[in-house]
Design an enzyme around this catalytic site. Structure first.
Site, short mmCIF file in Angstrom:
data_model
loop_
_atom_site.label_atom_id
_atom_site.label_comp_id
_atom_site.label_asym_id
_atom_site.label_seq_id
_atom_site.Cartn_x
_atom_site.Cartn_y
_atom_site.Cartn_z
N GLU A 16 36.92 44.90 45.60
CA GLU A 16 36.30 44.11 44.55
C GLU A 16 37.04 42.79 44.34
OE1 GLU A 16 33.96 47.43 41.90
OE2 GLU A 16 35.88 46.73 41.13
N GLU A 76 30.13 52.25 46.13
CA GLU A 76 30.42 53.03 44.93
C GLU A 76 29.12 53.17 44.14
OE1 GLU A 76 33.63 51.65 42.51
OE2 GLU A 76 35.05 51.50 44.19
#
Length: 599
Positions: A158, A239
């Site tokens: 991320e 995710e």
């Protein structure tokens, strides 16, 4: 040897299309003797792959060390995944977030303010190089290209959500990390993973790396957004947030199983691959939970149940059954179900021996003398507690700190007089009008795991003042409860065993903290237990030397999970209570209580 490739439209395993249906399972959040059970339960759900982060600071708690014992045995975990006939995806960061303390980055590395955080700074990169090589020694022989299970590895995590460096600078950093992994022998495809947001996806990857996205709803819309940033190749939600984590003092988070199942069906129907985050969350054993700070510091709970398909203790939930039905619409799934979870014993445990914490401070660490209070990082105390002590006068009246990270119990000559608290914004405590020894017992409640405050020091920051002056002449003692093997120090348990037993009559005698209390109990070896500490306030629990983690009356979590492999026929429990308890009884209850929800 087998091949795994990223094709124009699909993942390809030996040239055949592979739609990955994976589940996140962090080996470091599960007792090693339970890994095989959790992996098998994931396979029985219809999954073909297990994904795991690698927590750098868990393997390297101090500089120059890369440990692979116990819950750190990544090789054993990957071998168990392969033995179950499943593939693996490995995400070594170096930053992982994961609601894990410091986001996985070692506090010792970032204690030097000159070291860059998540950027191409030489000392940061040099440390990552050592870390990557250590990880690659385990992962490289287990790549699918060498007959193993590992299909892919992630670069960073991320990254598009972090910092404000310009894109060319960010790409230099990512390209350096990718080169390090290749130089260390990683041959399988590399990928990045960012939240399904245009800004994040545009800043977090490289043209030569495969881009994946993270989201938990509106799958068709999120996949279309990802396609704009990944024009060719397979689409994958790395995710798929089928649950959420909990923070102390807030409610227990859940997601509706029906809505989660419907959205997963839409994702798989679109031909995309998926990694359920989490298939099994597990537990933040010890002092490993992280914290978030988006204006208010919020530490993460010990339970990492995550409202996942497999509960904290591995039991399949209603969500497990619904998601298995969804997967069965898209592929063959095993007809079996996980074995029934054994009955959990119910009993009361009396803690009949106790010692004040001040009486054993000398067994837990050595005092350091300094004019001004050092931070925990100055002392090399990368988690847990530090005791600060100095002298005050009768006219000092109040103690104030510039900032406490994260919570401090204030005492005068051992008498509790106040609390300093980062979350509540409490920076001052009134003092009795007498001279004596002032102590601040400062607790690091978890290092920030997301955002700009990653890498910040813990402890007392800035001067400590009273109504009349700045306090100097400090003795600071890091409290090392665990020995090098990660279990409660023998000297502590010896001191508790030598303490005279207290007369504890129902409903129990109160306990004044800070104190350590000990009890024993007989039970069924190898069987899970759930401990409930009603009447206790805040602290840490060990059973047979194994640290279960923190408890706190603030909730939402009301139970601590005790894994069956820790339990013997005869057991010893030690509780560090920071404030006080109305009872000296700990109850073993039938199942988990994760607290109230928004409803």
């Amino acid at each position: 040897m087998p091949r795994f490739d990223i094709g124009d439209e699909d993942f390809l395993l030996d040239g055949e299309r592979l739609q990955i249906v994976s589940g996140a399972l962090h080996y470091f959040r599960v007792h090693p003797d339970q890994w095989a059970d959790r992996i098998r339960s994931a396979r029985l759900m219809g999954l073909d792959t297990i994904e795991t982060y690698v927590a750098w600071n868990h393997h390297s708690p101090v500089p120059g060390e890369f440990r692979t014992d116990g819950r750190r045995d990544l090789a054993r975990f990957l071998d168990l995944v392969a033995a179950e006939g499943m593939h693996a995806i490995v995400r070594p960061g170096p930053y992982i977030c994961a609601e894990w303390t410091g986001g996985g980055l070692p506090a010792w590395l970032l204690a030097d303010p000159a070291v860059g955080v998540r950027r191409a700074e030489p000392r940061f990169l040099a440390a990552i190089g050592d870390y990557y090589r250590a990880v690659a020694e385990i992962v490289a022989p287990r790549q699918v290209t060498r007959g193993g299970s590992v299909l892919m590895m992630q670069v960073e995590n991320e990254y598009g959500a972090y910092g404000d460096d310009p894109v060319p600078v960010r790409q230099e950093y990512l390209r350096t990390l990718a080169g390090m992994l290749r130089d260390a022998g990683i041959e399988v495809p590399l990928f990045t993973s960012d939240q399904a947001d245009d800004e994040h996806l545009s800043r977090g990857s490289l043209p030569e790396l495969h881009t994946t996205a993270n989201f938990g709803s509106r799958s068709p819309e999120r996949l279309a957004l990802l396609r704009r940033h990944q024009p060719t190749g397979p689409l994958m939600c790395m995710e798929y947030w089928n649950g959420w984590f909990d923070s102390w003092g807030l409610h227990h988070h859940t997601t509706a199983p029906d809505a989660t199942a419907q959205d997963l069906d839409a994702l798989l129907s679109a031909g995309a691959s998926v990694n359920l985050y989490m298939v099994h969350g597990g537990t933040n054993f010890g002092l490993t939970s992280g914290a978030n700070d988006k204006g208010v510091y919020r530490p993460i709970t010990t339970s990492y149940d995550y409202d996942a398909p497999l509960a904290e203790h591995g039991a399949p939930t209603a969500k497990y059954r619904l998601l298995k039905e969804v997967v069965a619409r898209h592929r063959d799934v095993p007809p079996e179900s996980p074995a029934a979870v054994p009955r959990t014993p119910q009993l009361d445990v009396t803690l009949d021996r106790a010692v004040p914490l001040d009486d054993v401070v000398g067994l837990l660490g050595d005092a350091h003398r300094s004019e001004h209070p050092p931070t925990h990082d100055d002392l090399g105390a990368w988690d847990g507690f530090v005791r600060y002590a100095t002298q005050v006068r009768a006219d000092d009246a109040v103690v104030t700190v510039q900032e406490v990270r994260d919570r401090a119990l204030v005492a005068l000559d051992g008498e509790p007089v106040g609390l300093l608290d980062r979350t509540a914004g409490i920076h001052a405590a009134a003092l009795p009008a007498r001279a004596g020894e002032l102590t601040l017992l400062v607790e690091d409640q978890g290092r920030v795991n997301y955002g700009s405050r990653i890498g910040e020091p813990k402890g007392i920051l800035g001067p400590v003042r009273t109504a009349t002056r700045e306090l100097t002449g400090w003795d600071t003692t890091p409290l090392r409860f665990d020995d090098d093997g990660g279990v409660l120090r023998t000297a502590v348990t010896d001191a508790l065993r030598a303490a005279p037993p207290s007369e504890v009559t129902p409903p129990g005698r109160p306990l004044a903290g800070p104190a350590l209390a000990r009890g024993t109990f007989a039970s069924e070896a190898g069987v899970d237990h759930f401990l409930r500490l009603d009447g206790w306030t805040k602290g840490v629990v060990w059973v047979n030397g194994f640290c279960l983690g923190r408890y706190w009356h603030a909730g939402p979590t009301r139970t601590l999970y005790l894994p069956g492999p820790v339990v013997r026929v005869e057991n010893e429990i030690v509780v560090l209570e920071l404030h006080g308890a109305t009872t000296r009884t700990v109850r073993c209850v039938p199942g988990p209580d994760l607290g109230h929800t928004e409803e």
